[in-house]
Design a protein around this motif. Structure first.
Motif, PDB file in Angstrom:
ATOM      1  N   VAL A 164     -25.957  71.852  76.497  1.00 49.27           N
ATOM      2  CA  VAL A 164     -26.230  70.425  76.339  1.00 49.27           C
ATOM      3  C   VAL A 164     -27.699  70.180  76.663  1.00 49.27           C
ATOM      4  CG1 VAL A 164     -25.709  68.093  77.142  1.00 49.27           C
ATOM      5  CG2 VAL A 164     -23.866  69.771  76.930  1.00 49.27           C
ATOM      6  N   ILE A 165     -28.412  69.535  75.740  1.00 52.39           N
ATOM      7  CA  ILE A 165     -29.821  69.207  75.951  1.00 52.39           C
ATOM      8  C   ILE A 165     -29.899  67.854  76.655  1.00 52.39           C
ATOM      9  CG2 ILE A 165     -32.029  68.734  74.821  1.00 52.39           C
ATOM     10  CD1 ILE A 165     -30.976  70.452  72.460  1.00 52.39           C
ATOM     11  N   ILE A 166     -30.594  67.817  77.778  1.00 54.53           N
ATOM     12  CA  ILE A 166     -30.768  66.578  78.532  1.00 54.53           C
ATOM     13  C   ILE A 166     -32.225  66.151  78.437  1.00 54.53           C
ATOM     14  CG2 ILE A 166     -30.625  65.465  80.789  1.00 54.53           C
ATOM     15  CD1 ILE A 166     -28.448  67.425  81.537  1.00 54.53           C
ATOM     16  N   ILE A 167     -32.440  64.920  77.972  1.00 52.29           N
ATOM     17  CA  ILE A 167     -33.794  64.415  77.786  1.00 52.29           C
ATOM     18  C   ILE A 167     -34.041  63.235  78.711  1.00 52.29           C
ATOM     19  CG2 ILE A 167     -35.399  63.336  76.164  1.00 52.29           C
ATOM     20  CD1 ILE A 167     -34.004  64.809  73.945  1.00 52.29           C
ATOM     21  N   ILE A 205     -37.365  67.788  79.619  1.00 51.65           N
ATOM     22  CA  ILE A 205     -36.223  68.230  78.820  1.00 51.65           C
ATOM     23  C   ILE A 205     -35.587  69.410  79.543  1.00 51.65           C
ATOM     24  CG2 ILE A 205     -37.834  69.573  77.378  1.00 51.65           C
ATOM     25  CD1 ILE A 205     -35.759  69.457  75.135  1.00 51.65           C
ATOM     26  N   SER A 206     -34.254  69.414  79.617  1.00 50.63           N
ATOM     27  CA  SER A 206     -33.531  70.483  80.309  1.00 50.63           C
ATOM     28  C   SER A 206     -32.388  70.964  79.437  1.00 50.63           C
ATOM     29  CB  SER A 206     -32.963  69.986  81.645  1.00 50.63           C
ATOM     30  OG  SER A 206     -33.976  69.494  82.493  1.00 50.63           O
ATOM     31  N   LEU A 207     -31.947  72.195  79.703  1.00 52.11           N
ATOM     32  CA  LEU A 207     -30.758  72.722  79.049  1.00 52.11           C
ATOM     33  C   LEU A 207     -29.693  72.942  80.111  1.00 52.11           C
ATOM     34  CD1 LEU A 207     -29.692  73.644  76.244  1.00 52.11           C
ATOM     35  CD2 LEU A 207     -30.112  75.980  77.013  1.00 52.11           C
ATOM     36  N   LYS A 243     -30.117  75.586  83.046  1.00 51.66           N
ATOM     37  CA  LYS A 243     -30.699  76.882  82.685  1.00 51.66           C
ATOM     38  C   LYS A 243     -32.222  76.853  82.783  1.00 51.66           C
ATOM     39  CE  LYS A 243     -27.146  78.595  79.489  1.00 51.66           C
ATOM     40  NZ  LYS A 243     -26.895  79.080  78.108  1.00 51.66           N
ATOM     41  N   TRP A 244     -32.825  75.777  82.297  1.00 49.56           N
ATOM     42  CA  TRP A 244     -34.278  75.635  82.369  1.00 49.56           C
ATOM     43  C   TRP A 244     -34.660  74.168  82.222  1.00 49.56           C
ATOM     44  CZ3 TRP A 244     -35.607  73.296  77.913  1.00 49.56           C
ATOM     45  CH2 TRP A 244     -34.951  73.645  76.736  1.00 49.56           C
ATOM     46  N   THR A 245     -35.855  73.847  82.709  1.00 47.59           N
ATOM     47  CA  THR A 245     -36.407  72.497  82.602  1.00 47.59           C
ATOM     48  C   THR A 245     -37.877  72.594  82.236  1.00 47.59           C
ATOM     49  OG1 THR A 245     -34.879  71.547  84.224  1.00 47.59           O
ATOM     50  CG2 THR A 245     -36.929  70.343  83.828  1.00 47.59           C
TER      51      THR A 245
END
Length: 209
Positions: free
Chosen positions: A4-7, A12-14, A23-25
């Motif tokens: 899920v992509i969070i904006i 932006i994060s996954l 997982k990453w930002t």
């Protein structure tokens, strides 16, 4: 399936929804307008707050940039096929760039542009060919050289056509963002049968991506 992509306005994060872990930002100095997921690529659309929209490409798995902050000035729809994207820019040029490298393969001006015209050609993949068309003219794009060749539909009257769509169409920084500053938006990251998917949103404001 679990990505899920969070904006947020400037990040932006996954998220892995199965483990509820990030997982990453990526922190971003420009305002984030939206994303588009294409297989394992994330197109990131940003705005510098003044006049310019930018497009960047992120590796979904690592969060690393393939390339970033390109001002593409896209005014047409965008086609993704054979690891390349095709679009028309504000100068009526049909442009192809390689997805991962961001390298421009060719640019060629639409030959039927009139000095008084503000109607840009659109693109479609038709029987394996990339076509650029208006209500009056249509050309085939040679994907190797960029050469434009006149083309005729046998059973389609261009004057009656509003748009043509196919599975290769993607959103790359030319549509208005549905968000407002400061809010966080959550987009499911998945690919459809054409390799596209995601939120379908793109850029807004400024001079176009």
């Amino acid at each position: 399936m679990n990505n899920v992509i969070i904006i947020k306005k400037n990040s932006i994060s996954l998220l892995d929804s199965s483990s509820n872990s990030i997982k990453w930002t990526i922190e971003e100095s420009n305002t984030i307008l939206g994303t588009y997921r294409l297989d394992n690529y994330i197109f990131l659309y940003t705005f510098n707050g003044w006049t310019t929209n930018y497009t960047s490409l992120i590796d979904l798995n690592t969060g690393k940039f393939y390339w970033r902050d390109k001002s593409l000035s896209i005014v047409s729809n965008c086609i993704a096929i054979d690891n390349k994207i095709y679009f028309v820019n504000k100068k009526f040029k049909i442009i192809s760039i390689e997805i991962e490298s961001g390298k421009e393969i060719f640019e060629e001006k639409f030959p039927y542009k009139k000095w008084y015209s503000s109607v840009y050609p659109q693109l479609v993949v038709y029987d394996g060919k990339i076509l650029a068309y208006t209500k009056k003219n249509i050309v085939k794009v040679d994907i190797h050289t960029g050469k434009l060749i006149d083309f005729n539909f046998r059973n389609i009257d261009l004057k009656e056509v509003v748009s043509m769509n196919d599975k290769f169409n993607i959103s790359v920084n030319r549509y208005n963002s549905s968000g407002s500053a400061g809010d966080a938006f959550v987009y499911g990251a998945y690919a459809g049968d054409a390799g596209g998917g995601g939120d379908g949103g793109g850029g807004g404001g400024g001079d176009g991506g």
